[in-house]
Design a protein around this motif. Structure first.
Motif, mmCIF file in Angstrom:
data_model
loop_
_atom_site.group_PDB
_atom_site.id
_atom_site.type_symbol
_atom_site.label_atom_id
_atom_site.label_comp_id
_atom_site.label_asym_id
_atom_site.label_seq_id
_atom_site.Cartn_x
_atom_site.Cartn_y
_atom_site.Cartn_z
ATOM 1 N N SER A 130 29.304 -70.716 84.976
ATOM 2 C CA SER A 130 28.440 -70.384 83.833
ATOM 3 C C SER A 130 27.703 -69.060 83.963
ATOM 4 C CB SER A 130 27.408 -71.504 83.637
ATOM 5 O OG SER A 130 26.636 -71.685 84.817
ATOM 6 N N GLY A 131 28.047 -68.253 84.964
ATOM 7 C CA GLY A 131 27.251 -67.057 85.219
ATOM 8 C C GLY A 131 27.779 -65.763 84.639
ATOM 9 N N CYS A 132 28.879 -65.808 83.867
ATOM 10 C CA CYS A 132 29.433 -64.565 83.314
ATOM 11 C C CYS A 132 28.387 -63.815 82.495
ATOM 12 C CB CYS A 132 30.616 -64.866 82.398
ATOM 13 S SG CYS A 132 32.043 -65.584 83.195
ATOM 14 N N ARG A 133 28.328 -62.519 82.674
ATOM 15 C CA ARG A 133 27.405 -61.676 81.912
ATOM 16 C C ARG A 133 28.197 -60.626 81.153
ATOM 17 N NH1 ARG A 133 23.183 -60.446 86.889
ATOM 18 N NH2 ARG A 133 22.597 -62.628 87.313
ATOM 19 N N VAL A 134 27.765 -60.343 79.952
ATOM 20 C CA VAL A 134 28.420 -59.296 79.171
ATOM 21 C C VAL A 134 28.388 -57.988 79.961
ATOM 22 C CG1 VAL A 134 28.291 -57.918 77.059
ATOM 23 C CG2 VAL A 134 27.896 -60.391 76.974
ATOM 24 N N GLY A 135 29.541 -57.368 80.095
ATOM 25 C CA GLY A 135 29.659 -56.151 80.889
ATOM 26 C C GLY A 135 30.253 -56.385 82.261
ATOM 27 N N ASP A 136 30.239 -57.636 82.734
ATOM 28 C CA ASP A 136 30.885 -57.953 84.012
ATOM 29 C C ASP A 136 32.358 -57.555 83.972
ATOM 30 O OD1 ASP A 136 28.678 -59.021 85.199
ATOM 31 O OD2 ASP A 136 29.432 -61.073 85.326
ATOM 32 N N ARG A 137 32.875 -57.087 85.098
ATOM 33 C CA ARG A 137 34.307 -56.888 85.241
ATOM 34 C C ARG A 137 34.929 -58.154 85.830
ATOM 35 N NH1 ARG A 137 32.216 -53.019 82.568
ATOM 36 N NH2 ARG A 137 33.318 -51.026 82.486
ATOM 37 N N ILE A 138 36.179 -58.394 85.489
ATOM 38 C CA ILE A 138 36.910 -59.578 85.958
ATOM 39 C C ILE A 138 37.838 -59.155 87.085
ATOM 40 C CG2 ILE A 138 38.466 -61.454 85.305
ATOM 41 C CD1 ILE A 138 37.563 -60.946 82.375
ATOM 42 N N PHE A 139 37.753 -59.844 88.209
ATOM 43 C CA PHE A 139 38.570 -59.531 89.381
ATOM 44 C C PHE A 139 39.378 -60.769 89.781
ATOM 45 C CE2 PHE A 139 34.845 -56.827 89.474
ATOM 46 C CZ PHE A 139 35.343 -55.580 89.817
ATOM 47 N N VAL A 140 40.568 -60.546 90.321
ATOM 48 C CA VAL A 140 41.402 -61.655 90.777
ATOM 49 C C VAL A 140 41.990 -61.303 92.136
ATOM 50 C CG1 VAL A 140 43.484 -60.784 89.614
ATOM 51 C CG2 VAL A 140 43.284 -63.222 90.149
ATOM 52 N N THR A 141 42.065 -62.293 93.015
ATOM 53 C CA THR A 141 42.643 -62.073 94.340
ATOM 54 C C THR A 141 44.145 -62.325 94.312
ATOM 55 O OG1 THR A 141 42.365 -64.368 95.111
ATOM 56 C CG2 THR A 141 40.497 -62.879 95.404
ATOM 57 N N GLY A 142 44.855 -61.705 95.247
ATOM 58 C CA GLY A 142 46.270 -61.983 95.441
ATOM 59 C C GLY A 142 47.149 -61.638 94.256
ATOM 60 N N GLN A 261 38.635 -55.503 104.554
ATOM 61 C CA GLN A 261 38.216 -56.374 105.652
ATOM 62 C C GLN A 261 39.056 -57.646 105.727
ATOM 63 O OE1 GLN A 261 34.031 -57.040 104.957
ATOM 64 N NE2 GLN A 261 33.398 -55.243 106.144
ATOM 65 N N HIS A 262 39.359 -58.229 104.577
ATOM 66 C CA HIS A 262 40.058 -59.510 104.549
ATOM 67 C C HIS A 262 41.568 -59.364 104.387
ATOM 68 C CE1 HIS A 262 36.467 -62.172 104.296
ATOM 69 N NE2 HIS A 262 35.907 -61.072 103.836
ATOM 70 N N GLY A 263 42.030 -58.167 104.116
ATOM 71 C CA GLY A 263 43.464 -57.957 103.959
ATOM 72 C C GLY A 263 44.044 -58.683 102.770
ATOM 73 N N ILE A 264 43.248 -58.838 101.722
ATOM 74 C CA ILE A 264 43.667 -59.551 100.516
ATOM 75 C C ILE A 264 43.481 -58.624 99.323
ATOM 76 C CG2 ILE A 264 43.234 -61.547 99.014
ATOM 77 C CD1 ILE A 264 41.986 -62.931 101.487
ATOM 78 N N SER A 265 44.511 -58.487 98.497
ATOM 79 C CA SER A 265 44.355 -57.635 97.322
ATOM 80 C C SER A 265 43.346 -58.247 96.354
ATOM 81 C CB SER A 265 45.700 -57.445 96.613
ATOM 82 O OG SER A 265 46.182 -58.665 96.087
ATOM 83 N N ILE A 266 42.520 -57.405 95.776
ATOM 84 C CA ILE A 266 41.543 -57.812 94.756
ATOM 85 C C ILE A 266 41.688 -56.823 93.606
ATOM 86 C CG2 ILE A 266 39.140 -58.324 94.227
ATOM 87 C CD1 ILE A 266 38.605 -58.604 97.227
ATOM 88 N N THR A 267 42.096 -57.326 92.448
ATOM 89 C CA THR A 267 42.451 -56.454 91.332
ATOM 90 C C THR A 267 41.505 -56.659 90.158
ATOM 91 O OG1 THR A 267 44.783 -56.691 91.980
ATOM 92 C CG2 THR A 267 44.333 -55.754 89.807
ATOM 93 N N GLU A 268 41.030 -55.561 89.589
ATOM 94 C CA GLU A 268 40.222 -55.626 88.371
ATOM 95 C C GLU A 268 41.161 -55.751 87.172
ATOM 96 O OE1 GLU A 268 37.098 -52.850 85.845
ATOM 97 O OE2 GLU A 268 37.134 -52.664 88.037
ATOM 98 N N VAL A 269 40.978 -56.790 86.357
ATOM 99 C CA VAL A 269 41.918 -57.052 85.268
ATOM 100 C C VAL A 269 41.280 -57.090 83.888
ATOM 101 C CG1 VAL A 269 43.546 -58.283 86.753
ATOM 102 C CG2 VAL A 269 41.728 -59.563 85.566
ATOM 103 N N GLY A 270 39.957 -56.965 83.792
ATOM 104 C CA GLY A 270 39.358 -57.041 82.463
ATOM 105 C C GLY A 270 37.853 -56.977 82.493
#
Length: 298
Positions: A130-142, A261-270
């Motif tokens: 429930s914490g999404c804020r207008v202007g936040d970017r959306i990120f996804v791992t892997g 640090q974690h060796g995991i891709s993190i991509t901004e998608v929206g």
């Protein structure tokens, strides 16, 4: 396995646990049924790992530590070799966060597995939908869509085992979940499909989202499919158990540090937006995206 905060473990009517004063408990329950959540007659070690790892992923999405697990197992018969392999898979999953088995139940019947995982999180720091804020970017791992693709070729001959790992060996992002808790405003793990789970966030936050479909990280294991087919799997396939989270754009440098640090891709998608029509997912071209992800009773 042992934990100093388990005052009384397996063998009594209940386990007795001590919780540090500065921590809160996060709890999840997952039931997985043969032929619905995993194929019939699948390898017991794979079943043990996958069913446990998918439950642990819920704790990761809350930014927690997966401390204690209880297992309710319904099995058609006692097969010592099957149980031995099943336990081996569980041990692999538990090793991600040193999770401890504290009890459960064993019943005869069609194969069904219910995990009850209890974790801890710093008081007031749990990540929520429930914490999404207008202007936040959306990120996804892997990468997304690999598990759905693997499921579609599960019975095919001469398939590279690494292709099937996306389905049988999801990685609960527990350490990364705790790391992003410092900057994320909301988080969820992808189980029912990226679009469906994004809608869960938007509904809880009364916001909408704009996605850049060109940046969605598609499964590298599904190269034989067209880009459009891979994108469809990524958006609606489910079973990826990656994290996606929202955060202010000013945290991009920190997120890049976590990626290294974690060796995991993190991509901004929206981006999270506010619109008159709440809970919509739109493309950068203005098209409305509708979820076609997993429905439990359809």
């Amino acid at each position: 396995t042992q934990d100093s905060d388990v005052e009384l473990g397996i063998g009594d009517d209940c386990a007795v646990l001590s919780v540090p004063n500065d921590q809160q408990i996060v709890v999840t329950t997952d039931t997985l049924v043969e032929r619905t959540h995993f194929p019939a007659a699948a390898d017991a070690e794979k079943i043990g790992y996958r069913t446990c790892a998918t439950a642990l992923s819920d704790i990761a999405a809350m930014g927690g530590v997966a401390r204690w697990a209880s297992l309710a197992l319904t099995a058609p018969e006692f097969d010592e070799a099957w149980f031995s392999r099943f336990v081996a898979g569980i041990r692999r999953a538990f090793a991600v966060d040193n999770t401890v088995l504290i009890g459960g139940d064993l019943t005869r019947g069609p194969l069904a597995i219910s995990w009850h995982i209890t974790g801890t999180v710093e008081r007031g720091k749990a990540l929520c939908r429930s914490g999404c804020r207008v202007g936040d970017r959306i990120f996804v791992t892997g990468e997304l869509g690999g598990a759905a693709y693997a499921l579609s070729v599960l019975d095919a001959k001469d398939i590279d085992p690494s292709v099937l790992n996306a389905y049988w060996a999801p990685q609960p992002r527990l350490a990364l979940g705790r790391a992003i808790a410092a900057i994320a405003n909301s988080c969820i793990d992808i189980s029912d499909g990226f679009l469906g789970d994004l809608h869960h966030l938007l509904n809880a936050s009364t916001t909408s989202a704009v996605l850049n479909l060109d940046t969605v990280p598609l499964a590298s294991t599904a190269q034989e499919l067209s880009r459009q087919e891979r994108l469809a799997l990524a958006l609606n396939g489910g079973d990826d158990y990656e994290l996606f989270f929202t955060a202010d754009k000013t945290h991009r440098p920190y997120i890049e540090t976590l990626r290294k640090q974690h060796g995991i891709s993190i991509t901004e998608v929206g981006e999270i937006v506010g619109t008159k029509d709440q809970h919509q997912v739109m493309t950068t071209a203005g098209d409305i995206l509708r979820a076609k992800s997993y429905q439990h009773f359809h």
